[in-house]
Enzyme design. Structure first.
Site, PDB file in Angstrom:
ATOM      1  N   HIS A  61       0.841  -1.201   0.000  1.00  0.00           N
ATOM      2  CA  HIS A  61       0.000   0.000   0.000  1.00  0.00           C
ATOM      3  C   HIS A  61       0.873   1.248   0.000  1.00  0.00           C
ATOM      4  O   HIS A  61       2.074   1.181   0.236  1.00  0.00           O
ATOM      5  CB  HIS A  61      -0.946   0.009   1.215  1.00  0.00           C
ATOM      6  CG  HIS A  61      -0.251   0.077   2.534  1.00  0.00           C
ATOM      7  ND1 HIS A  61      -0.051  -1.013   3.331  1.00  0.00           N
ATOM      8  CD2 HIS A  61       0.314   1.116   3.178  1.00  0.00           C
ATOM      9  CE1 HIS A  61       0.588  -0.653   4.423  1.00  0.00           C
ATOM     10  NE2 HIS A  61       0.848   0.631   4.355  1.00  0.00           N
TER      11      HIS A  61
HETATM   12  C1  T46 Z   1       1.567  -0.482   7.727  1.00  0.00           C
HETATM   13  C2  T46 Z   1       1.602  -1.948   8.096  1.00  0.00           C
HETATM   14  C3  T46 Z   1       2.834  -2.435   8.730  1.00  0.00           C
HETATM   15  C4  T46 Z   1      -6.807  -0.256  12.676  1.00  0.00           C
HETATM   16  O1  T46 Z   1      -7.972  -0.437  13.061  1.00  0.00           O
HETATM   17  N1  T46 Z   1      -6.093   0.814  13.142  1.00  0.00           N
HETATM   18  C5  T46 Z   1      -4.817   1.045  12.743  1.00  0.00           C
HETATM   19  O2  T46 Z   1      -4.210   2.053  13.193  1.00  0.00           O
HETATM   20  C6  T46 Z   1      -4.229   0.148  11.814  1.00  0.00           C
HETATM   21  C7  T46 Z   1      -2.793   0.391  11.333  1.00  0.00           C
HETATM   22  C8  T46 Z   1      -4.944  -0.915  11.362  1.00  0.00           C
HETATM   23  N2  T46 Z   1      -6.213  -1.111  11.808  1.00  0.00           N
HETATM   24  C9  T46 Z   1      -6.948  -2.305  11.345  1.00  0.00           C
HETATM   25  C10 T46 Z   1      -7.399  -2.244   9.894  1.00  0.00           C
HETATM   26  C11 T46 Z   1      -7.365  -3.699   9.472  1.00  0.00           C
HETATM   27  O3  T46 Z   1      -8.612  -4.298   9.779  1.00  0.00           O
HETATM   28  O4  T46 Z   1      -6.092  -3.429  11.447  1.00  0.00           O
HETATM   29  C12 T46 Z   1      -6.315  -4.323  10.373  1.00  0.00           C
HETATM   30  C13 T46 Z   1      -5.012  -4.606   9.635  1.00  0.00           C
HETATM   31  O5  T46 Z   1      -4.561  -3.379   9.063  1.00  0.00           O
HETATM   32  P1  T46 Z   1      -4.060  -3.315   7.559  1.00  0.00           P
HETATM   33  O6  T46 Z   1      -4.854  -4.173   6.695  1.00  0.00           O
HETATM   34  O7  T46 Z   1      -3.938  -1.858   7.205  1.00  0.00           O
HETATM   35  O8  T46 Z   1      -2.622  -4.005   7.691  1.00  0.00           O
HETATM   36  P2  T46 Z   1      -1.415  -3.777   6.719  1.00  0.00           P
HETATM   37  O9  T46 Z   1      -0.345  -4.754   7.037  1.00  0.00           O
HETATM   38  O10 T46 Z   1      -1.869  -3.703   5.304  1.00  0.00           O
HETATM   39  O11 T46 Z   1      -0.870  -2.338   7.067  1.00  0.00           O
HETATM   40  C14 T46 Z   1      -0.711  -1.922   8.416  1.00  0.00           C
HETATM   41  C15 T46 Z   1      -0.801  -0.404   8.410  1.00  0.00           C
HETATM   42  O12 T46 Z   1      -2.095  -0.051   7.949  1.00  0.00           O
HETATM   43  C16 T46 Z   1       0.241   0.159   7.513  1.00  0.00           C
HETATM   44  O13 T46 Z   1       0.296   1.567   7.581  1.00  0.00           O
HETATM   45  O14 T46 Z   1       2.566   0.153   7.488  1.00  0.00           O
HETATM   46  O15 T46 Z   1       0.519  -2.350   8.913  1.00  0.00           O
END
Ligand code: T46
Length: 146
Positions: A61
């Site tokens: 992303h």
């Molecule tokens: C990044 C990598 C390492 C929240 O509710 N609050 C938050 O602050 C974050 C970061 C996530 N979430 C929830 C949203 C999703 O349901 O946690 C779940 C997993 O998040 P996400 O799909 O965004 O995971 P990644 O690995 O794609 O990305 C996250 C961060 O969003 C991103 O900025 O650097 O972890």
């Protein structure tokens, strides 16, 4: 994959490694993260990843506005950054050295060592609309910046 000009990825604000102030004494080491010490944004949120299964990858992303410092608090992993024009790969394996990643940079986190804990200190509250999740859309907007 390796960019010939270190830190040149990131057209809005280049990615760079930041040495964090470390205080070492016989009790161990204490590392400080504070705006002004190599960090040019206010920290509004922190999150960390842990219990990462073997072979897992995260990221895929980009962010429209978000700035962040990424720290391997324990273990190691690689961060591949891409601004639509150039790519670079940074290895994080030192809890006193962070990677700054600014807006309009696509990133992937790969090669996690067993037991890694990664810490993210970021400039914005969580807002899904601020993410790019589709690489082609990211690329279109990144190229329009030039
Ligand atoms: C990044 C990598 C390492 C929240 O509710 N609050 C938050 O602050 C974050 C970061 C996530 N979430 C929830 C949203 C999703 O349901 O946690 C779940 C997993 O998040 P996400 O799909 O965004 O995971 P990644 O690995 O794609 O990305 C996250 C961060 O969003 C991103 O900025 O650097 O972890």
């Amino acid at each position: 994959m390796t960019n010939p000009i270190p830190g040149s990825v990131g057209r809005v604000s280049p990615c760079r490694l930041v040495d964090l102030p470390e205080h070492s004494d016989p009790r161990g080491r204490l590392t400080v993260v504070q705006p002004g010490t190599g960090i040019d944004f206010e920290i509004h949120r922190a999150y960390y990843i842990h219990h990462i299964p073997d072979g897992a990858e995260r990221g895929a992303h980009g962010h429209r506005r978000l700035r962040q410092i990424i720290i391997a608090v324990h273990g190691s992993f690689d961060v591949v950054v891409d601004d639509g024009f150039a790519q670079d790969k940074f290895t994080l394996d030192n809890p006193s050295r962070g990677l700054y990643v600014g807006p309009m940079v696509w990133r992937d986190m790969i090669n996690f060592s067993p037991g890694t804990v990664g810490l993210w200190l970021v400039s914005e509250p969580y807002d899904e609309t601020e993410y790019y999740r589709d690489y082609e859309t990211f690329l279109r907007d990144a190229k329009a910046l030039s």
